[in-house]
Design an enzyme around this catalytic site. Sequence first.
Site, PDB file in Angstrom:
ATOM      1  N   TYR A 189      54.695   2.616 -76.473  1.00  0.00           N
ATOM      2  CA  TYR A 189      55.021   3.313 -75.433  1.00  0.00           C
ATOM      3  C   TYR A 189      55.664   4.882 -76.285  1.00  0.00           C
ATOM      4  O   TYR A 189      55.227   5.791 -76.235  1.00  0.00           O
ATOM      5  CB  TYR A 189      56.366   3.203 -74.499  1.00  0.00           C
TER       6      TYR A 189
ATOM      7  N   SER B 202      58.896  12.196 -74.061  1.00  0.00           N
ATOM      8  CA  SER B 202      59.774  11.332 -73.916  1.00  0.00           C
ATOM      9  C   SER B 202      60.678  11.233 -75.068  1.00  0.00           C
ATOM     10  O   SER B 202      60.277  11.670 -76.146  1.00  0.00           O
ATOM     11  CB  SER B 202      59.547   9.783 -73.467  1.00  0.00           C
TER      12      SER B 202
HETATM   13  P1  NDP Z   1      57.474   6.672 -61.970  1.00  0.00           P
HETATM   14  O1  NDP Z   1      56.937   5.148 -62.307  1.00  0.00           O
HETATM   15  O2  NDP Z   1      58.446   7.010 -61.087  1.00  0.00           O
HETATM   16  O3  NDP Z   1      56.318   7.674 -61.898  1.00  0.00           O
HETATM   17  C1  NDP Z   1      55.119   7.505 -62.580  1.00  0.00           C
HETATM   18  C2  NDP Z   1      53.836   8.347 -61.840  1.00  0.00           C
HETATM   19  O4  NDP Z   1      52.632   8.097 -62.669  1.00  0.00           O
HETATM   20  C3  NDP Z   1      53.722   7.614 -60.533  1.00  0.00           C
HETATM   21  O5  NDP Z   1      53.335   8.621 -59.606  1.00  0.00           O
HETATM   22  C4  NDP Z   1      52.109   6.984 -60.777  1.00  0.00           C
HETATM   23  O6  NDP Z   1      51.589   7.082 -59.577  1.00  0.00           O
HETATM   24  C5  NDP Z   1      51.675   7.995 -61.712  1.00  0.00           C
HETATM   25  N1  NDP Z   1      50.566   7.364 -62.402  1.00  0.00           N
HETATM   26  C6  NDP Z   1      50.782   6.100 -63.310  1.00  0.00           C
HETATM   27  N2  NDP Z   1      49.393   5.855 -63.842  1.00  0.00           N
HETATM   28  C7  NDP Z   1      48.557   6.688 -63.247  1.00  0.00           C
HETATM   29  C8  NDP Z   1      47.194   6.875 -63.513  1.00  0.00           C
HETATM   30  N3  NDP Z   1      46.604   6.080 -63.991  1.00  0.00           N
HETATM   31  N4  NDP Z   1      46.648   8.005 -62.683  1.00  0.00           N
HETATM   32  C9  NDP Z   1      47.536   8.723 -61.941  1.00  0.00           C
HETATM   33  N5  NDP Z   1      48.776   8.593 -61.876  1.00  0.00           N
HETATM   34  C10 NDP Z   1      49.377   7.524 -62.585  1.00  0.00           C
HETATM   35  O7  NDP Z   1      58.139   7.248 -63.425  1.00  0.00           O
HETATM   36  P2  NDP Z   1      58.761   8.399 -64.015  1.00  0.00           P
HETATM   37  O8  NDP Z   1      58.820   9.488 -62.812  1.00  0.00           O
HETATM   38  O9  NDP Z   1      60.099   8.207 -64.347  1.00  0.00           O
HETATM   39  O10 NDP Z   1      57.647   9.118 -64.930  1.00  0.00           O
HETATM   40  C11 NDP Z   1      57.124   9.962 -65.092  1.00  0.00           C
HETATM   41  C12 NDP Z   1      56.671  10.369 -66.654  1.00  0.00           C
HETATM   42  O11 NDP Z   1      58.000  10.640 -67.242  1.00  0.00           O
HETATM   43  C13 NDP Z   1      56.091   9.259 -67.321  1.00  0.00           C
HETATM   44  O12 NDP Z   1      55.114  10.072 -68.096  1.00  0.00           O
HETATM   45  C14 NDP Z   1      57.176   8.582 -67.976  1.00  0.00           C
HETATM   46  O13 NDP Z   1      56.483   8.234 -69.233  1.00  0.00           O
HETATM   47  C15 NDP Z   1      57.878  10.026 -68.368  1.00  0.00           C
HETATM   48  N6  NDP Z   1      59.275   9.605 -68.860  1.00  0.00           N
HETATM   49  C16 NDP Z   1      60.105   8.816 -67.890  1.00  0.00           C
HETATM   50  C17 NDP Z   1      61.339   8.641 -68.187  1.00  0.00           C
HETATM   51  C18 NDP Z   1      62.269   7.667 -67.341  1.00  0.00           C
HETATM   52  O14 NDP Z   1      63.313   7.357 -68.107  1.00  0.00           O
HETATM   53  N7  NDP Z   1      62.268   7.452 -66.206  1.00  0.00           N
HETATM   54  C19 NDP Z   1      61.994   9.186 -69.469  1.00  0.00           C
HETATM   55  C20 NDP Z   1      61.190   9.888 -70.153  1.00  0.00           C
HETATM   56  C21 NDP Z   1      59.974  10.317 -69.970  1.00  0.00           C
HETATM   57  P3  NDP Z   1      50.589   5.961 -58.966  1.00  0.00           P
HETATM   58  O15 NDP Z   1      50.893   4.623 -59.343  1.00  0.00           O
HETATM   59  O16 NDP Z   1      50.727   6.235 -57.584  1.00  0.00           O
HETATM   60  O17 NDP Z   1      49.132   6.303 -59.808  1.00  0.00           O
HETATM   61  C1  8X3 Z   2      61.574   7.007 -71.145  1.00  0.00           C
HETATM   62  C2  8X3 Z   2      62.800   7.199 -71.817  1.00  0.00           C
HETATM   63  O1  8X3 Z   2      64.717   6.315 -73.305  1.00  0.00           O
HETATM   64  O2  8X3 Z   2      63.694   5.019 -71.163  1.00  0.00           O
HETATM   65  O3  8X3 Z   2      60.489   7.559 -71.653  1.00  0.00           O
HETATM   66  O4  8X3 Z   2      62.302   5.309 -73.237  1.00  0.00           O
HETATM   67  S1  8X3 Z   2      63.360   5.724 -72.345  1.00  0.00           S
END
Ligand code: NDP
Ligand code: 8X3
Length: 263
Positions: free
Chosen positions: A154, A141
Site C-alpha cells: 500500500y 498518503s
Molecule cells: P473509502 O474506502 O471510504 O473510499 C474509497 C473510494 O474509492 C470509494 O468511493 C470506492 O468506491 C472508490 N474505489 C475503490 N476502488 C475503485 C475502483 N476500482 N474504481 C472506482 N472507484 C474505486 O476510503 P477513503 O475515502 O479514506 O480513501 C480515499 C483515498 O484516500 C484512497 O486513495 C486512500 O488510499 C486515501 N487515503 C485514505 C486515508 C484514510 O486513513 N482513510 C489516509 C490517506 C489516504 P467504490 O467501492 O464504490 O468503487
Molecule cells: C492511509 C493512511 O496512516 O492509515 O493512507 O496508512 S494510514
Amino acid sequence: MTRDGCAVALVSGASSGFGARTAEVLAERGYRVVALARRGERLLELARSRPDLPIHPLVADVRDPEALREALDGLPEEYRDLSVLVNNAGLSRGLSPIQTGEPALWRDMIDTNVTGLLNLTQLVLPRLVARGAGHVVNIGSIAATYPYLGGNVYGATKAFVHQLTLNMRVDLQGTGVRVSGIAPGMARTEFALVRYDGDSERADALYDGLTPLTADDIAEAVAWCLAQPARVNINMIELMPTEQPFGLGFARSAGAARHDHDS
Ligand code: NDP
Ligand code: 8X3
C-alpha cells in the site's frame, strides 16, 4: 468552464469517504461535479441527498480503461468540459508483513491505486491541456513517506502517487495545468473496513487512542488547493491527526501491533 460559467470537476472514489465529501464541497463552491465510483447506488444516494447541488453520478471502475472511456464519452453536455480531476479512488487490502502477503491483494492495490489512477489521468488530462488550464489533485498518503508494519505494498503504491505528482508538475510546465498532491494520515472513512475485509470491530479499533482526521478535513484541503490564484501551485500537503505519531501509530503499543499484524 461550461457556457453558464461553471467549472466541472471529476472526483474519483466519490461513493464514500474523502471523495463523497469532496464532491459535495466542490459543488457547494460552485463546481459542477462528476462523482465517479463503482457503486452506483451510493452515488445516486449522494446526488439525491443534495438535490440543491449539481452532482452527476458516473459508474465506472478505474481499473477498466475501456469502461472509463465509455462512461466519460456518455457524460451529458453540461458535465463534459472538465477542468479539475481529483484522483482519489484507492484502497488498501490487508496488513500482512511482506513475507506473508497475498499477491491477489497486492494486485488489487496496484491495479487500483497505480494503474487505475493512470487510466483516468490518461483520459482526462489531454482535455485539460487542450483548454490551457486545469488542475489535477492526487490523493496520496503519509504511508508513502513513513513506513509502518504491514504497510508495504500500500505504501509503495502511494509512493508512486507522490512521485508521479511531482513528475506531472514537470511535464505540465507551460500548459496552464496545475498539479497538487495531498498526503493524509489516519482518517475515519470506509478505508479501514476495506483494509480489514469488512471486519468493523478491527477497523474501529484502529482509531483507539486518537481522534482521526475526517473526510471534511481532506475535502477542505482539496478545495483550498483549487481556490489559490492561477499563479500559485500547491505542490504537496501532508496532514495527519494531531495525536498520530508517524506511520500507523503502532509505536504506542508495538507488541500489540505485531500481534495484530501477524494475524
Ligand atoms: P473509502 O474506502 O471510504 O473510499 C474509497 C473510494 O474509492 C470509494 O468511493 C470506492 O468506491 C472508490 N474505489 C475503490 N476502488 C475503485 C475502483 N476500482 N474504481 C472506482 N472507484 C474505486 O476510503 P477513503 O475515502 O479514506 O480513501 C480515499 C483515498 O484516500 C484512497 O486513495 C486512500 O488510499 C486515501 N487515503 C485514505 C486515508 C484514510 O486513513 N482513510 C489516509 C490517506 C489516504 P467504490 O467501492 O464504490 O468503487
Ligand atoms: C492511509 C493512511 O496512516 O492509515 O493512507 O496508512 S494510514
